[in-house]
Design a protein around this motif. Structure first.
Motif, PDB file in Angstrom:
ATOM      1  N   VAL A 165       0.838  -1.200   0.000  1.00  0.00           N
ATOM      2  CA  VAL A 165       0.000   0.000   0.000  1.00  0.00           C
ATOM      3  C   VAL A 165       0.871   1.247   0.000  1.00  0.00           C
ATOM      4  O   VAL A 165       0.614   2.210  -0.729  1.00  0.00           O
ATOM      5  CB  VAL A 165      -0.935   0.004   1.223  1.00  0.00           C
ATOM      6  N   ALA A 166       1.952   1.228   0.782  1.00  0.00           N
ATOM      7  CA  ALA A 166       2.846   2.379   0.847  1.00  0.00           C
ATOM      8  C   ALA A 166       3.506   2.634  -0.495  1.00  0.00           C
ATOM      9  O   ALA A 166       3.640   3.777  -0.942  1.00  0.00           O
ATOM     10  CB  ALA A 166       3.915   2.160   1.926  1.00  0.00           C
ATOM     11  N   ALA A 167       3.910   1.548  -1.174  1.00  0.00           N
ATOM     12  CA  ALA A 167       4.545   1.688  -2.485  1.00  0.00           C
ATOM     13  C   ALA A 167       3.570   2.264  -3.501  1.00  0.00           C
ATOM     14  O   ALA A 167       3.918   3.143  -4.296  1.00  0.00           O
ATOM     15  CB  ALA A 167       5.082   0.346  -2.955  1.00  0.00           C
ATOM     16  N   ASP A 168       2.338   1.751  -3.484  1.00  0.00           N
ATOM     17  CA  ASP A 168       1.323   2.262  -4.408  1.00  0.00           C
ATOM     18  C   ASP A 168       1.029   3.736  -4.159  1.00  0.00           C
ATOM     19  O   ASP A 168       0.887   4.523  -5.087  1.00  0.00           O
ATOM     20  CB  ASP A 168       0.030   1.452  -4.270  1.00  0.00           C
ATOM     21  N   THR A 169       0.938   4.103  -2.878  1.00  0.00           N
ATOM     22  CA  THR A 169       0.641   5.482  -2.523  1.00  0.00           C
ATOM     23  C   THR A 169       1.735   6.417  -3.001  1.00  0.00           C
ATOM     24  O   THR A 169       1.464   7.491  -3.534  1.00  0.00           O
ATOM     25  CB  THR A 169       0.473   5.614  -0.999  1.00  0.00           C
ATOM     26  N   ALA A 170       3.003   5.994  -2.822  1.00  0.00           N
ATOM     27  CA  ALA A 170       4.123   6.820  -3.258  1.00  0.00           C
ATOM     28  C   ALA A 170       4.118   6.992  -4.771  1.00  0.00           C
ATOM     29  O   ALA A 170       4.350   8.084  -5.293  1.00  0.00           O
ATOM     30  CB  ALA A 170       5.444   6.194  -2.806  1.00  0.00           C
ATOM     31  N   GLU A 171       3.823   5.906  -5.486  1.00  0.00           N
ATOM     32  CA  GLU A 171       3.774   5.978  -6.949  1.00  0.00           C
ATOM     33  C   GLU A 171       2.638   6.874  -7.416  1.00  0.00           C
ATOM     34  O   GLU A 171       2.799   7.661  -8.353  1.00  0.00           O
ATOM     35  CB  GLU A 171       3.613   4.573  -7.534  1.00  0.00           C
ATOM     36  N   ASP A 172       1.478   6.777  -6.750  1.00  0.00           N
ATOM     37  CA  ASP A 172       0.345   7.636  -7.093  1.00  0.00           C
ATOM     38  C   ASP A 172       0.689   9.105  -6.861  1.00  0.00           C
ATOM     39  O   ASP A 172       0.348   9.967  -7.673  1.00  0.00           O
ATOM     40  CB  ASP A 172      -0.875   7.258  -6.262  1.00  0.00           C
ATOM     41  N   ALA A 173       1.369   9.392  -5.751  1.00  0.00           N
ATOM     42  CA  ALA A 173       1.733  10.769  -5.425  1.00  0.00           C
ATOM     43  C   ALA A 173       2.732  11.318  -6.433  1.00  0.00           C
ATOM     44  O   ALA A 173       2.643  12.474  -6.860  1.00  0.00           O
ATOM     45  CB  ALA A 173       2.320  10.833  -4.011  1.00  0.00           C
ATOM     46  N   GLU A 174       3.666  10.468  -6.839  1.00  0.00           N
ATOM     47  CA  GLU A 174       4.655  10.881  -7.847  1.00  0.00           C
ATOM     48  C   GLU A 174       3.965  11.256  -9.154  1.00  0.00           C
ATOM     49  O   GLU A 174       4.267  12.290  -9.762  1.00  0.00           O
ATOM     50  CB  GLU A 174       5.651   9.750  -8.078  1.00  0.00           C
ATOM     51  N   THR A 175       3.006  10.427  -9.569  1.00  0.00           N
ATOM     52  CA  THR A 175       2.268  10.696 -10.797  1.00  0.00           C
ATOM     53  C   THR A 175       1.426  11.964 -10.656  1.00  0.00           C
ATOM     54  O   THR A 175       1.292  12.746 -11.604  1.00  0.00           O
ATOM     55  CB  THR A 175       1.370   9.503 -11.152  1.00  0.00           C
ATOM     56  N   ARG A 176       0.851  12.166  -9.472  1.00  0.00           N
ATOM     57  CA  ARG A 176       0.029  13.357  -9.241  1.00  0.00           C
ATOM     58  C   ARG A 176       0.868  14.630  -9.362  1.00  0.00           C
ATOM     59  O   ARG A 176       0.434  15.622  -9.963  1.00  0.00           O
ATOM     60  CB  ARG A 176      -0.607  13.257  -7.853  1.00  0.00           C
ATOM     61  N   ILE A 177       2.067  14.604  -8.811  1.00  0.00           N
ATOM     62  CA  ILE A 177       2.964  15.757  -8.916  1.00  0.00           C
ATOM     63  C   ILE A 177       3.354  15.989 -10.368  1.00  0.00           C
ATOM     64  O   ILE A 177       3.322  17.114 -10.870  1.00  0.00           O
ATOM     65  CB  ILE A 177       4.221  15.547  -8.048  1.00  0.00           C
ATOM     66  N   TYR A 178       3.708  14.899 -11.051  1.00  0.00           N
ATOM     67  CA  TYR A 178       4.106  14.993 -12.462  1.00  0.00           C
ATOM     68  C   TYR A 178       2.992  15.631 -13.290  1.00  0.00           C
ATOM     69  O   TYR A 178       3.230  16.572 -14.057  1.00  0.00           O
ATOM     70  CB  TYR A 178       4.434  13.595 -12.989  1.00  0.00           C
ATOM     71  N   ARG A 179       1.772  15.128 -13.121  1.00  0.00           N
ATOM     72  CA  ARG A 179       0.653  15.633 -13.920  1.00  0.00           C
ATOM     73  C   ARG A 179       0.305  17.074 -13.557  1.00  0.00           C
ATOM     74  O   ARG A 179      -0.093  17.863 -14.426  1.00  0.00           O
ATOM     75  CB  ARG A 179      -0.560  14.730 -13.742  1.00  0.00           C
ATOM     76  N   SER A 180       0.421  17.430 -12.283  1.00  0.00           N
ATOM     77  CA  SER A 180       0.097  18.799 -11.862  1.00  0.00           C
ATOM     78  C   SER A 180       1.074  19.798 -12.468  1.00  0.00           C
ATOM     79  O   SER A 180       0.671  20.855 -12.965  1.00  0.00           O
ATOM     80  CB  SER A 180       0.131  18.904 -10.336  1.00  0.00           C
ATOM     81  N   VAL A 181       2.372  19.457 -12.439  1.00  0.00           N
ATOM     82  CA  VAL A 181       3.379  20.356 -13.012  1.00  0.00           C
ATOM     83  C   VAL A 181       3.215  20.423 -14.528  1.00  0.00           C
ATOM     84  O   VAL A 181       3.207  21.512 -15.114  1.00  0.00           O
ATOM     85  CB  VAL A 181       4.806  19.889 -12.643  1.00  0.00           C
ATOM     86  N   LEU A 182       3.056  19.270 -15.171  1.00  0.00           N
ATOM     87  CA  LEU A 182       2.882  19.251 -16.621  1.00  0.00           C
ATOM     88  C   LEU A 182       1.634  20.030 -17.031  1.00  0.00           C
ATOM     89  O   LEU A 182       1.668  20.821 -17.985  1.00  0.00           O
ATOM     90  CB  LEU A 182       2.785  17.807 -17.123  1.00  0.00           C
TER      91      LEU A 182
END
Length: 254
Positions: A28-45
């Motif tokens: 769950v922690a790994a999935d959450t970190a990956e989701d957060a990384e993608t969220r940051i990427y998409r927000s900046v893009l």
């Protein structure tokens, strides 16, 4: 004296098929970190493509950690992805900023694109079928409709798709892959630096390229594509603007 057999209780297996068991909480922690990384990427893009995050804007790690509620490792991974896609620039000991290409870099980028796309057209003319041209005509109709009813971001998507379709029709997967990479970079530059209200690609120019290809007039199609891409580049204005908006607002989080 008969020796009594000792029954051994097998130890609990610590592995599954030779691999250590992973606790559900760790997954769950790994999935959450990956989701957060993608969220940051998409927000900046999204902020960059929407011209809210302007070239040269600083992206402090500490601020991003606070805004997204994550640790530095997650933020750093997102920034590395963005740097790989030429969205941000990572400066040693000074942090990340939204990328600000020079005029020379833009010139070289579009020069490479013109050479690549005009080289692809003879291959398209040689291998394209009636069904391929029918598909391009449908693509052109979608473009025409979007230019009169959809946001500029939708124009950009359809315009890029038209060029990518030509790459696929070349029959050369390597050329198609190189074209995809270079079009992604061009689309980013155009989204940031082209003034609002301009069509990312002119529909009529696309239509003329298809007309020439379908009629076997390859030289004319090449000349039209070259002029089309030069016109697209001419609308790019490399002006670094200033803004008083907060980072949260520019990321769409305000």
């Amino acid at each position: 004296m008969k020796q009594q057999a000792v029954r051994k209780t097998p130890a609990k297996a610590a592995t599954t098929r030779g691999r250590p068991k992973v606790r559900p909480s760790a997954l769950v922690a790994a999935d959450t970190a990956e989701d957060a990384e993608t969220r940051i990427y998409r927000s900046v893009l999204g902020g960059v493509m929407g011209q809210r995050l302007l070239p040269g804007t600083k992206l402090p790690e500490a601020a991003l950690c606070e805004l997204f509620g994550v640790g530095r490792t997650v933020v750093q991974k997102a920034l590395q992805r963005l740097a790989h896609d030429h969205v941000v620039e990572l400066r040693p000991n000074r942090g990340a900023i939204v990328a600000m290409p020079t005029r020379e870099e833009v010139d070289k980028l579009f020069e490479a694109r013109r050479i690549l796309e005009t080289s692809i057209l003879p291959l398209v003319a040689k291998s394209a079928t009636k069904a391929d041209f029918a598909m391009l005509r449908r693509q052109l109709r979608e473009e025409h409709h979007a230019m009169h009813s959809a946001p500029q971001t939708e124009w950009a998507r359809l315009a890029s798709t038209f060029h990518l379709k030509l790459g696929e029709m070349s029959g050369n997967p390597l050329l198609a892959r190189y074209l995809m990479e270079i079009i992604s970079r061009c689309a980013l530059v155009v989204a940031i630096f082209q003034p609002p209200g301009n069509a990312t690609c002119e529909h009529d120019e696309h239509a003329r390229v298809v007309d020439y290809l379908e009629r076997g007039k390859v030289k004319e199609a090449i000349a039209e594509m070259d002029a089309h891409l030069r016109d697209l580049e001419s609308h790019i204005q490399l002006v670094e603007e200033r803004t008083e908006r907060s980072l949260a607002d520019m990321l769409g989080l305000g």
